[in-house]
Enzyme design. Structure first.
Site, PDB file in Angstrom:
ATOM      1  N   SER A  60      -3.543  26.452  -9.270  1.00  0.00           N
ATOM      2  CA  SER A  60      -2.607  27.583  -9.216  1.00  0.00           C
ATOM      3  C   SER A  60      -1.672  27.574 -10.415  1.00  0.00           C
ATOM      4  CB  SER A  60      -1.787  27.509  -7.928  1.00  0.00           C
ATOM      5  OG  SER A  60      -2.625  27.483  -6.797  1.00  0.00           O
ATOM      6  N   ASP A 110      -2.090  16.143  -1.127  1.00  0.00           N
ATOM      7  CA  ASP A 110      -2.852  15.031  -1.716  1.00  0.00           C
ATOM      8  C   ASP A 110      -2.053  14.213  -2.726  1.00  0.00           C
ATOM      9  OD1 ASP A 110      -5.104  15.681  -0.273  1.00  0.00           O
ATOM     10  OD2 ASP A 110      -5.937  16.961  -1.839  1.00  0.00           O
ATOM     11  N   GLY A 138      -8.149  13.763   0.599  1.00  0.00           N
ATOM     12  CA  GLY A 138      -8.039  13.214  -0.749  1.00  0.00           C
ATOM     13  C   GLY A 138      -9.394  13.215  -1.425  1.00  0.00           C
ATOM     14  N   HIS A 152      -7.653  18.922   9.005  1.00  0.00           N
ATOM     15  CA  HIS A 152      -6.501  19.776   8.712  1.00  0.00           C
ATOM     16  C   HIS A 152      -5.274  19.471   9.562  1.00  0.00           C
ATOM     17  CE1 HIS A 152      -9.225  21.935   6.159  1.00  0.00           C
ATOM     18  NE2 HIS A 152      -8.218  22.673   5.730  1.00  0.00           N
ATOM     19  N   ARG A 187      25.677  -9.266  13.441  1.00  0.00           N
ATOM     20  CA  ARG A 187      26.607  -8.864  12.376  1.00  0.00           C
ATOM     21  C   ARG A 187      27.460 -10.024  11.858  1.00  0.00           C
ATOM     22  NH1 ARG A 187      27.300  -3.309  11.918  1.00  0.00           N
ATOM     23  NH2 ARG A 187      26.407  -2.036  13.585  1.00  0.00           N
ATOM     24  N   VAL A 199      20.592   2.135   8.385  1.00  0.00           N
ATOM     25  CA  VAL A 199      20.522   3.595   8.473  1.00  0.00           C
ATOM     26  C   VAL A 199      21.649   4.243   7.675  1.00  0.00           C
ATOM     27  CG1 VAL A 199      19.459   3.485  10.760  1.00  0.00           C
ATOM     28  CG2 VAL A 199      21.936   3.778  10.595  1.00  0.00           C
ATOM     29  N   ASN A 253      22.737   3.620   4.667  1.00  0.00           N
ATOM     30  CA  ASN A 253      22.462   3.725   3.229  1.00  0.00           C
ATOM     31  C   ASN A 253      23.735   3.481   2.408  1.00  0.00           C
ATOM     32  OD1 ASN A 253      20.602   4.124   1.105  1.00  0.00           O
ATOM     33  ND2 ASN A 253      21.313   6.210   0.803  1.00  0.00           N
TER      34      ASN A 253
END
Length: 815
Positions: free
Chosen positions: A121, A166, A246, A335, A507, A565, A567
């Site tokens: 495309s 892919d 793929g 698919h 912790r 979680v 970050n």
């Protein structure tokens, strides 16, 4: 002329028109890219058009090319596929078809085209641009357009975004749709592999389940089972062969193999050596003799041997069944991989690329080559379209000519790293010569998805290096109290897909336990330490380094792998576990918004985790289409809250009568979730009503996403390889002695690569009071969320992405 970076971005597009189309096979996340292109285009003052049904719509014109509005892209983010349609188009391949397409664009004054699709495309778009002036000349001669119209539309700008599950386009680490396809694949892998996890008829395994035995007891009972219940155990052993998409690219197969710890992967870029059948059977047999109840083989649909002959899943099944007699099942996904709702990653990727695509179009000149917006690490970059297409073709040529090592390199650094990691972890025979090095692994802080993947790869990489691997249970507490045991290759089987922490985690920081920790380091003869966890892991690592002056036992190499979680660990743009939490928040927000589908005028206020770090709230806000996200790093006051309420009041006058507000749990001590809920409820009386949701610990749970499994696997493996080299450097007079700053590091993703940064050097970039880094890359993305929610703010265009080049790779390889 080039648009000045200092120009008001809300006026960049005035008098210009942009068309957006999706072409080729659909991919999840395309709608996010369309939505961002439309809204940012409108934000700049440009007219934006939808082109329905891809290039076919461009040729047919008429109702296929329609003006887009702000509201026409609402509620698109969570939809799979592409709502503006995609189609294969034979007409566009002819000059007559392209002339008609050009005519349709000229008549509407469209000179900027944004194409979302695969390499075919995008190549078609570039060809269209190249012959644009010739097409206009022919249209003028044919009397279909006037000289004046041709002059106004003398140049066509093209920008591409790659939408392909892919991930087969060179120049970008990830294409839109790839992450979502991996989600579908991993869901299937997790589902089918559970049938071989255990035998329900085995009384010893029932004991394990009922008594919650510790790891050592589980291993002991499994040995008993092998002796007493061999028939029962073997009745549920299976080999699964999974075929994924793929045809020309093995990315999905390769990452799936890493993410599920597959025994073998077949990809077109690197066919197996001659005699692979014997090698495969040996590996499967070895795994069975080591106690594995499950074999997994991943096959890309384009897999082939060294002669170029296809290797099919049926062929592999026949081989395993005939030679080994194993119960073998084949699943071909097809698919299914294209379907479903897009992942948070694909929504954010599509949104970021859409913003960059509009900027690239409006900044382009007639001399600027057609570009494609790509992702490198966490950076959006612009690359010359045809250079990327050429390198993609070079991969195919290298494969057809048997230059497979070159094909792997041409795929890019990310693909090559994945392949090298998989190759290392696929070896199940540790070396005969042992290193006599003991490496201990521990989890610190709150548990998160992906921790176990990092532990598994670190353990196996250590064993491959000849080291003895030690598991430390319950964090620094366990290190202080001697909860340390050897951990083996089979001990970590199946850990990649398990959430939480199999080692247990606390912790507790080490400062008050230093005496006991130093004694146990000496007692168990620990030579190196892998610390996997959140901010406590980082602070705990620092405390151990600072204790080196007093305790010589602490003078060993250490590496901290960020896993939380929130970050919020300095030294890394991403932490293991954050992607899983982000997807949980995003999918929950989708459901919350959907719950009001039949209700008019409702605003939802959702509280997210993250401590003082606003990463989850910001990125989930972008992925879920939030109207605002309140975070600690971006200070706000009552006037800002008032602006947000007024914004929602105006929004309720449109056809979009739903609002979503995200609030980071510690964004403000006084503007609590209840306060904001009460404020919105009061100010919205008669216009909208409110609902609130506190997501809580559901954000920490669940099975890890493909990204977290893959990221954890690579981080774990890289950490042990680094420690192995560092141990060689620190070996002095018959013992290990490491006291330099660079012998205790954080392993993190920084922009485009995994890097090691000394713990002590990161102190200057750390806000210890609020447990966050002082500089955070994602804060620059926040304006995008506000623009896409239609706030009147200024987008900083001074740091736009410059055009880069991929051809350098080819010349480097040629040398």
């Amino acid at each position: 002329c080039v648009v000045s970076p200092t120009m008001d971005p809300t006026k960049m597009g005035i008098g210009r028109s942009i068309a957006v189309l999706t072409s080729g096979g659909d991919a999840q996340g395309m709608n996010a890219a369309v939505r961002a292109t439309v809204r940012v285009g409108l934000y700049t003052g440009a007219k934006v058009y939808f082109v329905h049904e891809g290039y076919q719509g461009l040729v047919d014109g008429g109702e296929n090319i329609r003006l887009a509005t702000w509201e026409s892209v609402s509620m698109m983010l969570q939809l799979g596929g592409t709502v503006i349609g995609s189609a294969r188009c034979k007409d566009f391949r002819t000059r007559e078809g392209r002339m008609q397409a050009a005519c349709n664009l000229v008549k509407r004054g469209i000179t900027n085209l944004c194409v979302i699709g695969g390499d075919g495309s995008l190549t078609g778009a570039n060809a269209f641009r190249t012959e644009w002036s010739g097409l206009l000349a022919d249209l003028v001669r044919a009397g279909k357009i006037t000289e004046d119209e041709a002059k106004k539309s003398s140049h066509l700008n093209i920008v591409g975004m790659v939408g392909s599950i892919d991930n087969d386009f060179c120049g970008t680490d990830m294409t839109i749709g790839t992450d979502s396809a991996l989600h579908r694949i991993i869901e299937v892998v997790d589902a089918i592999t559970t049938t071989a996890q255990r035998s329900d008829h085995c009384p010893h395994l029932a004991t394990v389940r009922s008594e919650n035995c510790c790891l050592s007891n589980i291993l002991y009972l499994l040995v008993i089972c092998k002796k007493k219940c061999s028939v029962l155990l073997h009745s549920h052993q299976r080999t699964f062969i999974l075929e994924v998409m793929g045809r020309h690219c093995g990315y999905l197969a390769l990452v799936t193999a890493l993410a599920c710890g597959a025994d073998w992967v077949f990809i077109p870029e690197m066919p197996p050596d001659e005699g692979w059948e014997d090698h495969l059977c040996r590996r499967l047999t070895d795994q069975r003799t080591r106690g594995s109840r499950l074999n997994v083989i991943i096959v890309a649909e384009g897999a082939m041997d060294r002669e170029g002959k296809p290797i099919s899943s049926d062929q592999i099944k026949k081989l395993v069944t005939d030679r080994l007699g194993f119960d073998t099942r084949t699943t071909i996904l097809g698919h299914v991989q294209r379907g479903g709702t897009p992942s948070a990653f694909d929504r954010i990727l599509g949104s970021r690329m859409g913003v960059e695509a509009v900027m690239a179009l409006l900044e382009a000149t007639p001399d600027t080559p057609a570009c494609v917006v790509s992702l490198s690490g966490n950076q959006a970059v612009r690359l010359p379209l045809m250079e990327c297409v050429q390198v993609t073709k070079d991969v195919t040529a290298a494969m057809s000519q048997g230059r497979f090592d070159e094909a792997i390199k041409l795929r890019g650094k990310s693909f090559e790293n994945n392949w090298n990691t998989y190759k290392l972890l696929a070896h199940i025979n540790p070396p005969d010569v042992k290193s006599n090095i003991n490496v201990a692994i521990m989890n610190i802080g709150a548990p998160c998805a992906g921790m176990n993947a990092a532990v598994r790869s670190a353990v196996r990489m250590g064993l491959i290096q000849g080291h003895n691997m030690l598991a430390v249970y319950d964090g620094f507490d366990g290190l202080a109290h001697g909860q340390i045991e050897p951990i083996t290759w089979t001990s970590v089987s199946g850990w990649t897909g398990k959430g939480g922490s199999m080692l247990g985690t606390k912790r507790t920081l080490p400062a008050k336990l230093l005496e006991e920790i130093s004694q146990n380091i000496a007692k168990f003869n620990i030579h190196a330490l892998v610390i996997i966890g959140g901010f406590e892991a980082y602070v705990g690592g620092l405390e151990l380094v600072q204790a080196r002056e007093k305790y010589e036992e602490m003078c060993i190499p250490m590496v901290v792998i960020p896993a939380t979680v929130s970050n919020n660990v300095p030294g890394s743009d991403f932490s293991i576990g954050a992607d899983t939490a982000l997807n949980t928040i995003t999918s929950t927000c989708d459901r919350i918004k959907q719950s009001a589908a039949g209700t008019k005028r409702r605003v939802f206020i959702v509280e997210t985790m993250g401590g003082y770090c606003g990463y989850l709230a910001t990125m989930a806000g972008l992925a879920a289409g939030a109207d605002a996200a309140y975070i600690f790093e971006d200070k706000f006051n009552i006037k800002d809250l008032e602006v947000n309420v007024e914004h929602l009041v105006e929004k309720m006058k449109t056809t979009v009568k739903r609002g979503l507000i995200l609030r980071n749990e510690n964004c403000n001590a006084n503007y609590t979730t209840d306060f904001i809920f009460n404020l919105y409820s009061e100010e919205g009386k008669g216009v909208f009503d409110c609902r609130k949701n506190v997501l809580g610990h559901m954000q920490q749970g669940g099975t890890p996403t493909p990204f977290d499994r893959n990221f954890g696997t690579k981080m774990g493996a890289k950490s042990v390889l680094w420690l192995t080299e560092k141990l060689k450097e620190c070996y002095r007079h018959g013992r290990i002695f490491a006291n330099t700053p660079d012998s205790a590091c954080v392993l993190g993703m920084k922009k485009r690569s995994l890097t090691f940064q000394p713990l002590v050097e990161l102190k200057g970039d750390t806000d210890f009071e609020h447990r966050i880094p002082k500089t955070q890359w994602w804060l620059k993305i926040r304006p995008i969320m506000k623009i896409l929610a239609k706030y009147d703010i200024k987008l900083d265009t001074s740091e736009h992405a410059d055009m880069e080049h991929v051809i350098k790779k080819r010349t480097a390889l040629a040398k």
